[in-house]
Design an enzyme around this catalytic site. Structure first.
Site, PDB file in Angstrom:
ATOM      1  N   TRP A 118      -7.932  26.581  67.260  1.00  0.00           N
ATOM      2  CA  TRP A 118      -8.714  27.761  66.860  1.00  0.00           C
ATOM      3  C   TRP A 118      -9.996  27.833  67.674  1.00  0.00           C
ATOM      4  O   TRP A 118     -10.370  26.860  68.340  1.00  0.00           O
ATOM      5  CB  TRP A 118      -9.023  27.730  65.345  1.00  0.00           C
ATOM      6  CG  TRP A 118      -9.308  29.113  64.817  1.00  0.00           C
ATOM      7  CD1 TRP A 118     -10.514  29.623  64.466  1.00  0.00           C
ATOM      8  CD2 TRP A 118      -8.362  30.165  64.618  1.00  0.00           C
ATOM      9  NE1 TRP A 118     -10.379  30.935  64.052  1.00  0.00           N
ATOM     10  CE2 TRP A 118      -9.057  31.291  64.147  1.00  0.00           C
ATOM     11  CE3 TRP A 118      -6.974  30.274  64.807  1.00  0.00           C
ATOM     12  CZ2 TRP A 118      -8.429  32.512  63.862  1.00  0.00           C
ATOM     13  CZ3 TRP A 118      -6.349  31.481  64.521  1.00  0.00           C
ATOM     14  CH2 TRP A 118      -7.080  32.575  64.052  1.00  0.00           C
ATOM     15  N   ASP A 168     -18.519  34.211  68.214  1.00  0.00           N
ATOM     16  CA  ASP A 168     -19.180  35.123  67.273  1.00  0.00           C
ATOM     17  C   ASP A 168     -18.340  35.342  66.007  1.00  0.00           C
ATOM     18  O   ASP A 168     -17.375  34.615  65.770  1.00  0.00           O
ATOM     19  CB  ASP A 168     -19.498  36.460  67.974  1.00  0.00           C
ATOM     20  CG  ASP A 168     -18.246  37.230  68.390  1.00  0.00           C
ATOM     21  OD1 ASP A 168     -17.107  36.751  68.145  1.00  0.00           O
ATOM     22  OD2 ASP A 168     -18.398  38.321  68.981  1.00  0.00           O
ATOM     23  N   GLU A 171     -14.823  35.524  66.725  1.00  0.00           N
ATOM     24  CA  GLU A 171     -14.252  34.338  67.343  1.00  0.00           C
ATOM     25  C   GLU A 171     -14.027  34.567  68.828  1.00  0.00           C
ATOM     26  O   GLU A 171     -13.022  34.160  69.402  1.00  0.00           O
ATOM     27  CB  GLU A 171     -12.986  33.930  66.570  1.00  0.00           C
ATOM     28  CG  GLU A 171     -13.310  34.031  65.087  1.00  0.00           C
ATOM     29  CD  GLU A 171     -12.276  33.564  64.102  1.00  0.00           C
ATOM     30  OE1 GLU A 171     -12.591  32.622  63.372  1.00  0.00           O
ATOM     31  OE2 GLU A 171     -11.190  34.124  64.070  1.00  0.00           O
ATOM     32  N   GLU A 327      -7.329  44.139  56.664  1.00  0.00           N
ATOM     33  CA  GLU A 327      -8.440  43.748  57.555  1.00  0.00           C
ATOM     34  C   GLU A 327      -8.912  44.967  58.347  1.00  0.00           C
ATOM     35  O   GLU A 327     -10.096  45.190  58.511  1.00  0.00           O
ATOM     36  CB  GLU A 327      -7.934  42.668  58.504  1.00  0.00           C
ATOM     37  CG  GLU A 327      -8.980  42.108  59.439  1.00  0.00           C
ATOM     38  CD  GLU A 327      -8.414  40.990  60.303  1.00  0.00           C
ATOM     39  OE1 GLU A 327      -7.475  41.258  61.100  1.00  0.00           O
ATOM     40  OE2 GLU A 327      -8.892  39.848  60.181  1.00  0.00           O
TER      41      GLU A 327
HETATM   42  C1  BGC Z   1     -11.827  37.644  62.313  1.00  0.00           C
HETATM   43  C2  BGC Z   1     -12.829  36.726  61.652  1.00  0.00           C
HETATM   44  C3  BGC Z   1     -12.364  36.295  60.283  1.00  0.00           C
HETATM   45  C4  BGC Z   1     -10.939  35.779  60.320  1.00  0.00           C
HETATM   46  C5  BGC Z   1     -10.399  35.502  58.922  1.00  0.00           C
HETATM   47  C6  BGC Z   1     -10.460  36.990  62.284  1.00  0.00           C
HETATM   48  O1  BGC Z   1      -9.527  37.863  62.857  1.00  0.00           O
HETATM   49  O2  BGC Z   1     -12.202  37.903  63.639  1.00  0.00           O
HETATM   50  O3  BGC Z   1     -14.067  37.363  61.517  1.00  0.00           O
HETATM   51  O4  BGC Z   1     -13.225  35.310  59.809  1.00  0.00           O
HETATM   52  O5  BGC Z   1     -10.125  36.717  60.940  1.00  0.00           O
HETATM   53  O6  BGC Z   1     -10.476  36.622  58.110  1.00  0.00           O
END
Ligand code: BGC
Length: 383
Positions: A118, A168, A171, A327
Site C-alpha cells: 500500500w 496525501d 495516497e 465513495e
Molecule cells: C482514498 C483514501 C481512503 C481509502 C479508504 C482511497 O481510495 O484515496 O482517501 O482513505 O480509499 O477509504
C-alpha cells in the site's frame, strides 16, 4: 426550494442506516472497516477514515462506538511504542527512516500492518485521530487518562516528521508536502493543547512547532489568496475544505477561507458534487459525496447555510436504493476513458463507504437536518 428538496423521511432513514452501518460493521476490536465489500479495502481500517467516522459517530450520538474506536487507536499505537521511539530517535539523530519504515496509513483490525502492498506513508491520519479524540472527550465530558500514552507517542512522531513529504489523503504524490496533511497535523496539535492532553516539555515543544507549522502553511501553502494542493502547486484539492471545518485550522471568516471555498466551488464542484482535484482519473474521476460534505461544513462555518444545505442534499442524492453511500458517483466524470480500467482492476466503486456515511451524518447534525438521536454515554467515565 432546492435546499429542502429531500423528503425528511428519506433523510431520517438514511441517517438511521448510516449510523447502523457504522456501529454494526465496527469490529470487536473497535476498528471501522473502510468498506465491507470493496476488494482493495476489505480487512483494513484507515486512521483517516476511522477518525472522521468516529467524529461523526460521536456527534450523532453513538458515543460508545467512538470511544471504542479511540481505545483501538490507543492500543494499536501503544503496541508500537518501540517502533515510534526508534523513528523519533533516528530522525533526531539526522537519519530519518525511509517512508517504508514509517507508520502505516491503514491497519488490519488487530492493529497490524497487513501483507498487501500500500501507499502507506501518510501523516494526516495521525493528526486527525488526536483532533477527533479531543472533540469527542470534550463533547461528552470524558476523561483523557486512557489515551495519554498514545497521544504522547503520536505527538512525538508528528513533531519529528511533520515537515516531511508523504502521500496525501488520496495516497498519491509522496514527493510533495500536502497542505491538507499539514492542516490535519495542525488540528491535532491544536487539539492536544486546547484539551490539555499533553504537559511539560512536550507541551512547550508543540506550542513552538505549531507556530512554525502555521507560519509555513500560511506562506508556502497559499497562492493568489487561496490554499493550494501541495507546496509549489497552484491548484486546489477537495480535501482543503477540511482545514476550515471541521478541523478549525483556518478561520472561516478570513479572506483565505473565503477565497479557498470560492475556488473549491468554481474549479471542483458541479451542482453539489465535488471532485477530488482536476486531473483525477481514479474510476474516471467522479464526484465524492464525502467531499461535498466537507465543503458543506466549510460553507456553513463561513456563514452560507443555504449552500451547505444544497451540498448536503446533493450528497444524500448519491445513496443507492438500499441507502448505501458510495465513495464516488460517475456524474460529470473528469476522465471517462479511465473508468472501465479501474472497474476491471478493483471492481465497481466502493459501496457502502463508511466515511461517506460518516460525513453525511456529520454535516446533517451540524445543519440540524439529523438529530443526535442515540442516547449519550454518561459523563462519569469512558466505556
Ligand atoms: C482514498 C483514501 C481512503 C481509502 C479508504 C482511497 O481510495 O484515496 O482517501 O482513505 O480509499 O477509504
Amino acid at each position: 426550494m432546492a435546499t429542502r428538496a429531500l423528503d425528511q423521511d428519506v433523510i431520517r432513514r438514511l441517517a438511521d442506516h448510516s449510523l447502523t452501518l457504522i456501529t454494526e460493521l465496527q469490529t470487536t476490536e473497535g476498528a471501522y472497516p473502510a468498506s465491507p465489500t470493496f476488494s482493495a479495502y476489505v480487512g483494513y481500517c484507515w486512521l483517516r477514515d476511522g477518525a472522521f467516522i468516529a467524529d461523526a459517530a460521536s456527534a450523532a450520538g453513538a458515543a460508545e462506538s467512538a470511544s471504542r474506536f479511540f481505545d483501538w487507536c490507543a492500543r494499536t499505537l501503544n503496541a508500537r511504542s518501540d517502533q515510534i521511539e526508534g523513528i523519533v530517535r533516528a530522525t533526531n539523530a539526522g537519519r530519518p527512516p525511509s517512508g517504508e519504515h514509517m507508520l502505516p496509513a491503514r491497519f488490519t483490525f488487530r492493529g497490524e500492518d497487513g501483507t498487501d502492498e500500500w501507499w502507506d506513508f501518510q501523516l494526516d491520519g495521525y493528526g486527525t485521530w488526536i483532533w477527533a479524540l479531543g472533540e469527542h472527550l470534550q463533547r461528552h465530558g470524558l476523561v483523557a487518562e486512557p489515551y495519554r500514552e498514545a497521544v504522547a507517542l503520536t505527538v512525538d512522531y508528528l513533531l519529528a516528521s511533520w515537515q516531511r513529504p508523504c502521500y496525501d489523503w488520496w495516497e498519491e504524490h509522496a514527493e510533495h508536502v500536502h497542505i491538507s496533511t499539514l492542516g490535519c497535523v495542525a488540528a491535532g496539535f491544536q487539539a492536544v493543547l486546547r484539551h490539555g492532553l499533553i504537559s511539560g516539555e512536550r507541551r512547550t515543544r508543540v506550542e513552538a512547532e505549531l507556530a512554525d507549522l502555521r507560519a509555513h502553511l500560511l506562506s508556502d501553502g497559499v497562492r493568489d489568496g487561496h490554499l493550494i494542493k501541495w507546496v509549489g502547486s497552484t491548484a486546489v484539492d477537495g480535501s482543503l475544505a477540511s482545514t476550515v471545518a471541521p478541523l478549525g485550522v483556518i478561520d472561516p471568516a478570513s479572506p483565505l477561507a473565503r477565497r479557498t471555498i470560492e475556488l473549491l466551488e468554481a474549479h471542483l464542484t458541479v451542482e453539489g458534487g465535488t471532485h477530488r482535484y482536476l486531473g483525477d482519473t481514479f474510476f474516471g474521476g467522479g464526484q465524492w459525496p464525502l467531499l461535498s460534505c466537507f465543503l458543506g461544513l466549510a460553507q456553513d462555518a463561513a456563514g452560507d447555510r443555504d449552500r451547505a444545505n444544497e451540498l448536503f442534499d446533493w450528497a444524500a442524492s448519491t445513496a443507492t436504493t438500499d441507502l448505501d453511500m458510495p465513495e464516488q458517483v460517475d456524474r460529470h466524470l473528469i476522465a471517462p476513458g479511465m473508468q472501465q480500467e479501474w472497474i476491471d482492476r478493483w471492481g465497481t466503486v466502493a459501496t457502502p463507504l463508511l466515511w461517506s456515511h460518516a460525513m453525511l451524518l456529520r454535516l446533517g447534525v451540524q445543519l440540524g437536518r439529523i438529530s443526535a438521536h442515540r442516547p449519550s454515554i454518561t459523563p462519569e467515565g469512558n466505556i
